[in-house]
Design an enzyme around this catalytic site. Sequence first.
Site, PDB file in Angstrom:
ATOM      1  CG  LEU A   2      18.689  11.825  28.832  1.00  0.00           C
ATOM      2  CD1 LEU A   2      18.305  11.007  30.060  1.00  0.00           C
ATOM      3  CD2 LEU A   2      19.247  10.920  27.754  1.00  0.00           C
ATOM      4  CG  ASP A   3      14.504  12.642  22.889  1.00  0.00           C
ATOM      5  OD1 ASP A   3      15.064  13.744  22.713  1.00  0.00           O
ATOM      6  OD2 ASP A   3      14.487  11.731  22.036  1.00  0.00           O
ATOM      7  NE  ARG A   4       6.853  15.785  28.919  1.00  0.00           N
ATOM      8  CZ  ARG A   4       5.801  16.585  28.851  1.00  0.00           C
ATOM      9  NH1 ARG A   4       5.622  17.338  27.774  1.00  0.00           N
ATOM     10  NH2 ARG A   4       4.924  16.639  29.830  1.00  0.00           N
TER      11      ARG A   4
END
Length: 318
Positions: free
Chosen positions: A143-145
């Site tokens: 998942l993106d940050r």
Amino acid sequence: MRKIAVDSAPAPSVRFVEIGAEQAGQRIDNFLLRVCKGVPKSHIYKAIRGGEVRVNKGRTSADYRLAAGDQVRIPPLRLPAPGAARPVPPAAFPVVFEDEALVVLDKPAGLAVHGGSGVSFGLIEQLRAARPEARFLELAHRLDRETSGLIMVAKQRKSLLRLHDMMREGGGRKRYQALVVGDWVNDRQHLRQPLYKYLTPSGERRVRVDPGGKPAHTIITLERRFGRYSLLGAELRTGRTHQIRVHLAAAGFPIVADEKYGADEVRQAFARQGLHRMFLHAGSLDIPHPLSGEPLSLRAPLPPECMAILRYLEGSNK
């Protein structure tokens, strides 16, 4: 006579490791990050690019997947001293589901899933630090940050490989919620633009719609309209980097507070209302259990700061 202190720590040396069944299927970069604890990620990738890391006496690439019996040459990367204090602070995260095969966590926004790119550690390193007895913990996806929500961590090699297979074959559904700028009209819409990864002159990773990119498919559904903004559901049929963010931005509906693909003035306006993150949440996961095949239907509710923004927009439109 003045004494000179000499560092007694042994100099790092070349090591050769034979890959067993438990390591088979791992990408070599992830394998090296586990074996060379504490070595900066940039040093490991530099060693791979420079040909210092070898598999069966040949050069390799960072995305090579190890096979049982492979002989890996690990160059003399400086490691922490034996018994050195663990540099990663352990952390517990909300557990949505757990058994002997996997654990599904509800990741907060602002936390990277792993170290690298200027981040010394992420969720997986903190989880390993919190569970030192665990023999195997590997991210099944990313998942993106700045994205919150469901993240799967495999606790066994066979469950990791099965999860990877299912995601490649489209077995399972991952659904996100995104608040976007603009009045979305269609109840359901397929976005299929190919996506191309590149680096900016400053070295920042970005993605754009490009005919030369990889195929990407996102299904968008309308959940609620707030005049100038819309709450959308997004279902991934492929798993490209920044896929939902770039597809929506290219369609003219950037995600609220997206610092890479959205407008600064929108991010600043929502920050004044208490939203200090991108409004993208991985809230729904329907997938067969990787070992038993039993259906798993997992949910993570929108975080409080996102719910507060929806209430604010609802009140503003009355």
